[in-house]
Every structure is written in C-alpha cells, then in structure tokens.
Scaffold this active site. Structure first.
Site, PDB file in Angstrom:
ATOM      1  N   GLU A  72      -4.923  -4.039  -2.141  1.00 55.84           N
ATOM      2  CA  GLU A  72      -6.375  -3.797  -2.067  1.00 55.84           C
ATOM      3  C   GLU A  72      -6.688  -2.545  -1.247  1.00 55.84           C
ATOM      4  O   GLU A  72      -7.812  -2.060  -1.257  1.00 55.84           O
ATOM      5  CB  GLU A  72      -7.099  -5.027  -1.493  1.00 55.84           C
ATOM      6  N   SER A 106       5.423  -7.041   3.160  1.00 53.58           N
ATOM      7  CA  SER A 106       6.035  -7.381   4.452  1.00 53.58           C
ATOM      8  C   SER A 106       6.800  -8.708   4.361  1.00 53.58           C
ATOM      9  O   SER A 106       6.522  -9.535   3.484  1.00 53.58           O
ATOM     10  CB  SER A 106       4.949  -7.450   5.517  1.00 53.58           C
ATOM     11  N   GLU A 109       9.667  -3.998  12.781  1.00 54.47           N
ATOM     12  CA  GLU A 109       9.367  -2.842  11.938  1.00 54.47           C
ATOM     13  C   GLU A 109       8.071  -2.208  12.463  1.00 54.47           C
ATOM     14  O   GLU A 109       7.059  -2.897  12.621  1.00 54.47           O
ATOM     15  CB  GLU A 109       9.164  -3.306  10.490  1.00 54.47           C
ATOM     16  N   CYS A 122       9.670   1.742   3.461  1.00 56.42           N
ATOM     17  CA  CYS A 122      10.601   0.653   3.776  1.00 56.42           C
ATOM     18  C   CYS A 122      12.005   1.210   3.969  1.00 56.42           C
ATOM     19  O   CYS A 122      12.873   0.513   4.470  1.00 56.42           O
ATOM     20  CB  CYS A 122      10.594  -0.388   2.672  1.00 56.42           C
ATOM     21  N   PHE A 174       0.805  -1.228   0.000  1.00 57.86           N
ATOM     22  CA  PHE A 174       0.000   0.000   0.000  1.00 57.86           C
ATOM     23  C   PHE A 174       0.834   1.272   0.000  1.00 57.86           C
ATOM     24  O   PHE A 174       0.349   2.343  -0.357  1.00 57.86           O
ATOM     25  CB  PHE A 174      -0.933   0.008   1.233  1.00 57.86           C
ATOM     26  N   LYS A 222      -1.316  -7.201  -9.486  1.00 47.81           N
ATOM     27  CA  LYS A 222      -2.294  -7.250  -8.391  1.00 47.81           C
ATOM     28  C   LYS A 222      -1.878  -6.186  -7.379  1.00 47.81           C
ATOM     29  O   LYS A 222      -1.000  -6.367  -6.565  1.00 47.81           O
ATOM     30  CB  LYS A 222      -2.333  -8.633  -7.723  1.00 47.81           C
TER      31      LYS A 222
HETATM   32  P1  NAD Z   1       1.601  -6.685   2.932  1.00 44.54           P
HETATM   33  O1  NAD Z   1       2.665  -7.714   2.995  1.00 44.54           O
HETATM   34  O2  NAD Z   1       0.499  -6.750   3.927  1.00 44.54           O
HETATM   35  O3  NAD Z   1       0.866  -6.732   1.496  1.00 44.54           O
HETATM   36  C1  NAD Z   1       1.608  -6.689   0.311  1.00 44.54           C
HETATM   37  C2  NAD Z   1       0.840  -7.428  -0.784  1.00 44.54           C
HETATM   38  O4  NAD Z   1       0.677  -8.791  -0.393  1.00 44.54           O
HETATM   39  C3  NAD Z   1      -0.564  -6.871  -1.020  1.00 44.54           C
HETATM   40  O5  NAD Z   1      -0.809  -6.833  -2.394  1.00 44.54           O
HETATM   41  C4  NAD Z   1      -1.465  -7.867  -0.321  1.00 44.54           C
HETATM   42  O6  NAD Z   1      -2.718  -8.005  -0.941  1.00 44.54           O
HETATM   43  C5  NAD Z   1      -0.696  -9.164  -0.401  1.00 44.54           C
HETATM   44  N1  NAD Z   1      -0.940 -10.030   0.749  1.00 44.54           N
HETATM   45  C6  NAD Z   1      -1.212  -9.645   2.024  1.00 44.54           C
HETATM   46  N2  NAD Z   1      -1.359 -10.721   2.812  1.00 44.54           N
HETATM   47  C7  NAD Z   1      -1.187 -11.811   2.026  1.00 44.54           C
HETATM   48  C8  NAD Z   1      -1.203 -13.213   2.274  1.00 44.54           C
HETATM   49  N3  NAD Z   1      -1.449 -13.712   3.481  1.00 44.54           N
HETATM   50  N4  NAD Z   1      -0.948 -14.038   1.247  1.00 44.54           N
HETATM   51  C9  NAD Z   1      -0.686 -13.543   0.015  1.00 44.54           C
HETATM   52  N5  NAD Z   1      -0.661 -12.225  -0.270  1.00 44.54           N
HETATM   53  C10 NAD Z   1      -0.903 -11.365   0.720  1.00 44.54           C
HETATM   54  O7  NAD Z   1       2.327  -5.274   2.945  1.00 44.54           O
HETATM   55  P2  NAD Z   1       1.678  -3.831   3.080  1.00 44.54           P
HETATM   56  O8  NAD Z   1       1.176  -3.648   4.479  1.00 44.54           O
HETATM   57  O9  NAD Z   1       0.772  -3.567   1.960  1.00 44.54           O
HETATM   58  O10 NAD Z   1       2.964  -2.908   2.845  1.00 44.54           O
HETATM   59  C11 NAD Z   1       3.848  -2.524   3.865  1.00 44.54           C
HETATM   60  C12 NAD Z   1       5.051  -3.434   3.930  1.00 44.54           C
HETATM   61  O11 NAD Z   1       5.733  -3.416   2.682  1.00 44.54           O
HETATM   62  C13 NAD Z   1       6.068  -2.970   4.949  1.00 44.54           C
HETATM   63  O12 NAD Z   1       6.499  -4.087   5.687  1.00 44.54           O
HETATM   64  C14 NAD Z   1       7.212  -2.398   4.128  1.00 44.54           C
HETATM   65  O13 NAD Z   1       8.482  -2.475   4.718  1.00 44.54           O
HETATM   66  C15 NAD Z   1       7.131  -3.249   2.917  1.00 44.54           C
HETATM   67  N6  NAD Z   1       7.769  -2.584   1.794  1.00 44.54           N
HETATM   68  C16 NAD Z   1       8.998  -3.019   1.416  1.00 44.54           C
HETATM   69  C17 NAD Z   1       9.667  -2.396   0.385  1.00 44.54           C
HETATM   70  C18 NAD Z   1      11.025  -2.875  -0.033  1.00 44.54           C
HETATM   71  O14 NAD Z   1      11.448  -2.534  -1.127  1.00 44.54           O
HETATM   72  N7  NAD Z   1      11.702  -3.659   0.781  1.00 44.54           N
HETATM   73  C19 NAD Z   1       9.081  -1.309  -0.285  1.00 44.54           C
HETATM   74  C20 NAD Z   1       7.811  -0.892   0.118  1.00 44.54           C
HETATM   75  C21 NAD Z   1       7.158  -1.547   1.170  1.00 44.54           C
END
Ligand code: NAD
Length: 496
Positions: free
Chosen positions: A179, A229, A386, A284, A152, A176
């Site tokens: 959401e 994450s 984090e 991040c 997000f 994808k």
């Molecule tokens: P998230 O892991 O909750 O979601 C990321 C994606 O995974 C979304 O599209 C979501 O729909 C999907 N997803 C969520 N739960 C899932 C599951 N159980 N099974 C399969 N898919 C699933 O992350 P978020 O809260 O949207 O974003 C924040 C996180 O992203 C933070 O931890 C941040 O550090 C990380 N991030 C990392 C970088 C990097 O380059 N390292 C860059 C931006 C964000």
C-alpha cells in the site's frame, strides 16, 4: 504542496475500479507530499478478484503455452517502450534514484523474459519401458488461482518475480501490492492489459491486512507468494498452509560481508558502499554488516568513511539526481534513527554520521545520510536486527573462523559475501557459511531470474523459492501418467 492525486484503482475482471471507502496515503518520500490515496480493501474486493480469476482459469489454462508466452513477449516489449515512465513512477513513490529504479525495472524485466520461455520450462519427463510395454510421463499442470503479496522496496521487481511466471504457467493471479507503492503495480497492470491478457487472468486488489487475510483464507486461492518482513512472512506461511495453500514467503535479512586482509581494498570499498547504501539500504540483500578480519579494518575504514561521507543525499524526483534518495516514510526514518541511537547507547561508535542529513529544497522529505557504526558486538541490537536503512555496522574479527561463526549466528540466512584474493579462504567461506545466496568478491549476490532466490532460516518459509525452476514447480502440480496398450488389431499389424 497541493497537487493532483494519482488515481489508484483496483483491477478486477479487466475493469479499473476505484472503490469508495477508507484509503491510506501514498507519499513522495522526496518531499513528504501525499501523491495518491491507496484503497484499503478487504474481503469484498478480494472476493470479486478471486471470483474473476477463478472464472478466467479454465480458458487461460487451456490456452497453449506458446500462446501464453506470446502475451509475455508483448508485455516485455511494452515494458521496454515504457521504461522511463516506469522508472519515474518507481522513483516517485519509493524514493530510490532513477538509476536504482532502472535496476528495479530491469531485474523485473528479466523475470518477464524468463516467463517467455514457459513452453520449455513446462517440459515434463518420460521413461519408455518402465516395465515391458509400460511407459511413464510427467505433465506439469497449473494450480488455479495464485496470489502475490509484495513489499515496498522493489515496486517493479518483486511483483514481477511472481505473476509473469505464475500466469505463463497457466494460472490466474491476484496481486496485492504494498500500500506504500501501489502506482508501479498499476502501471505494469495497464501494460499487461495492453499486451492482450484476457480479462480476469490478472487482478490487483489494494489494501493491508484485511486484504491479505481474505486471500489467505479464500478457498479458491491455491498458492500464495509473499515477500516482506519476517514476522509477516511467518504469519503468511502459517495461516496460508493451515488453509491448505502452497506458500513461499520471503522475510527479513541481515547480510554479512567478510573482508579479509588480502582483499583488493579499492574494489571492496566500492562494492561495500553500494551494498550498504544502495537504495538507501532498503534491500533484503543489503550488505549491512562488514566483518573485518585482522588488519583489514585499518586498510579499509579510512577509504570507506570517505566514500560514505561523499554520498550526496537528495530528492530523486528532479532531473538532477543525488547519489542516494530518502527512505520510504517518516516513521521508517525514525525507526532507523532509534536503532542507531540504541547502538550508540550499547557502546558502538559512529564513525560516519548521516543522521543530520538535510535537503534544503525538500525539508519534509524522509532523509538519512550514509552512516557507519564501528565496534558493533554480537550482543548488540544492531548485530541482530534488520535496520533496512543506510547504516553499515563494522564488527572486528580475529580470523575467518570467527567471522563465519558470527555470520552463522544470525537468525536470518538470505545473503553473505566475502572479499579476498585467496581461493582457499573463499572456498572455506562458501562451504561453511549458512546463507542461501553467497557472493565471492560480489557485494550483492542477488540471484537473477533463472536462479532461485534462496533465502534460508528466518529469511524464508516454504519449500520452493521464488524464481527459476523452483518457482515453476511452485506454480504447477505434477501429474505422472503410467500407460500400457494391449494387443489387438492395430498391434497385430506390427507383428513381423
Ligand atoms: P511488510 O512485511 O511490512 O509488508 C509486506 C506486505 O505485507 C505488504 O503488502 C503489506 O501490506 C503486508 N502486511 C503488512 N503487515 C501485515 C499484517 N500485519 N498482516 C498481513 N499483511 C501485512 O514489509 P515492507 O516493509 O513492505 O518491506 C520490507 C521488508 O521486506 C524488509 O524486511 C525486507 O527484508 C523484506 N524483503 C525481503 C525480500 C526477500 O526476498 N527476502 C525481498 C524484498 C524485501
């Protein structure tokens, strides 16, 4: 407040389709209002999108690279023409300020510009006379259908990290988006369509885990790019590779910033405050822990506390902009509050307390103020997890060696930075610190499009990072051709 919901269609085979079925709410975090309903798709929608992408692949991959690049030149121009609309959309569904949204779109735009260079990025190597009369050359060919799953926190930049380059390399793509922020992805998709991309080359499917699982197991998906994450990154990597896909998966971070006693304090306060509180800490590459060395704490903290307290929190969906917007959801705000409370109960001291932040004209918005927690120790939850909110930890270190040891104890390895006027300290730090992106007097050393985004350890699973030449390698497969030509009529003509 009741307001019209923004449509949230899938984009499959060049058609914008709103499926019937379950949805999840998309909020304006500034007000807490629901602004859209995101379809919770699954295997059926993914199946249609992958089929469309697979059908478009032969034609698109045969399209000359210069012609593919031209689509991205037009896309680039359309992004510039629609800049304000994109920034308002990012800000409205994510909550970041308009100025932060401009950064988000701009960083994405740089990736589109990088993709415009694809004819040269795809150059291979050649060696004449590998053996006598034998030549060798490499070709970089596209893989097929690639997929992207995005978080997000950068609704424009992170998807643009992926599909412009993948598509410019000759692949077709299924995105994808998160959401929680699907609307920016849709707007960008509409611009790409206007840029003249053939139907089916780019597709968007909305949803959560069922959608992701369908992409990870679909036999026609060749590569998966993920950002989110760490637990999900690990899951994506393990499931995707088990299903024979090439996977690059970026995860969480805990980025340490070392402040030496000889640092320029004014500049450091400015940089640290932006690194910790910019985008409400939802980056991040956020600088989430200050490791103050020796007397640095006494020099730094009074100004840093004043800077944190001066940060005005407010709604970002109005022309008058605050310094900091809300976090993404009420649940996320509550998680951050609970981590700060845990820090307090474990013995840390809150020296700037943003927990009571209120915005009178938006009482249901998801607000938190800038918070600084001092006296964080290595064994505390705040030192490990984090937080992803506007919370800066302060850990006091005796010397540079202790600071590097602390930074290197982290399970993550995304970014690290040092503020100093000593070349020797900076050199020692950059050499020894275990992180993929290092800043020297730079608080957020997030790499630009032409360099890879090099997370290490639990911040990344895979072999080839997002962005730069590594991403070109990720979205292509090499073919090595060894050739020789036997003598004959034509050859004889050349004989002296
Ligand atoms: P998230 O892991 O909750 O979601 C990321 C994606 O995974 C979304 O599209 C979501 O729909 C999907 N997803 C969520 N739960 C899932 C599951 N159980 N099974 C399969 N898919 C699933 O992350 P978020 O809260 O949207 O974003 C924040 C996180 O992203 C933070 O931890 C941040 O550090 C990380 N991030 C990392 C970088 C990097 O380059 N390292 C860059 C931006 C964000």
């Amino acid at each position: 407040m009741n307001q019209t919901l923004t449509p949230c269609p899938n984009y499959i085979a060049g058609e914008w389709l709103t499926p019937s079925g379950p949805t999840t709410p998309v909020y304006n975090p500034s007000t807490g209002d629901v602004i859209a309903e995101c379809p919770a798709g699954g295997a059926a929608e993914v199946g249609d999108a992958v089929a469309a992408a697979a059908a478009a692949f032969p034609g698109w991959s045969e399209t000359p690279a210069v012609e593919r690049a031209r689509v991205f030149f037009r896309f680039r121009q359309l992004i510039e023409q629609n800049y304000d609309k994109l920034c308002v959309t990012v800000s409205r569904e994510h909550g970041k300020t308009l100025s932060e949204a401009r950064g988000d779109v701009h960083r994405g735009l740089e990736n589109v510009e990088y993709a415009c260079g694809v004819p040269t990025l795809l150059f291979g190597d050649t060696l004449e006379n590998l053996a006598r009369g034998v030549d060798c050359e490499t070709l970089n060919q596209p893989l097929g259908v690639c997929a992207g799953i995005t978080p997000f926190n950068f609704p424009a930049m992170v998807p643009l990290w992926m599909y412009p380059l993948a598509i410019a390399c000759g692949n077709t793509f299924v995105l994808k988006p998160s959401e929680k922020v699907p609307l920016t992805a849709i707007l960008l998709g509409q611009l790409l369509e206007q840029a003249g991309l053939p139907k089916g080359v780019f597709n968007i499917v909305h949803g959560g885990r069922p959608c992701v699982d369908a992409l990870l197991t679909h036999p026609k998906v060749r590569a998966v790019s993920f950002v989110g994450s760490t637990p999900i990154a690990k899951y994506i990597y393990e499931t995707g590779t088990r299903n024979g896909k090439r996977v690059q998966a970026n995860g969480c971070a805990k980025n340490y910033i070392v402040i030496m006693p000889d640092a320029d304090i004014g500049k450091t306060v400015e940089a640290l405050s932006t690194a910790a509180f910019g985008c409400a800490g939802e980056r991040c590459m956020a600088g989430s822990t200050a490791l103050t060395v020796g007397a640095a704490a006494e020099r730094l903290l009074p100004d840093l506390i004043a800077a944190a307290k001066a940060i005005k929190v407010g709604r970002t969906d109005q022309p008058a902009q605050p310094d900091m917007g809300p976090v993404i959801t009420a649940a996320h705000r509550d998680r951050v509050l609970s981590l700060v409370a845990t820090g307090e109960s474990e013995g840390a001291k809150i020296i700037a307390d943003g927990r009571g932040a209120r915005v009178p004209d938006a009482p249901r918005g998801f607000y938190l103020g800038a918070t600084i927690v001092d006296g964080v120790e290595a064994n505390m939850t705040l030192a490990r997890e984090e937080v992803f909110g506007p919370v800066l930890n302060v850990m006091r270190m005796g010397d540079l060696d202790a600071a590097i040891t602390q930074a290197n104890a982290s399970a993550f390895g995304n970014g690290a930075a040092i503020f100093t006027s000593s070349g020797r300290a900076a050199r020692e730090f950059k050499h020894r610190v275990k992180a993929g992106m290092v800043g020297i007097n730079v608080g957020v050393p997030a790499t630009m499009a032409m360099f890879p985004f090099t997370g290490w350890d639990d911040s990344f699973y895979g072999d080839l990072h997002i962005q730069g030449k590594e991403a070109v390698q990720c979205y292509t497969q090499q073919k090595v051709i060894t050739s020789r030509w036997f003598g004959g009529d034509v050859g004889d003509v050349w004989k002296k």
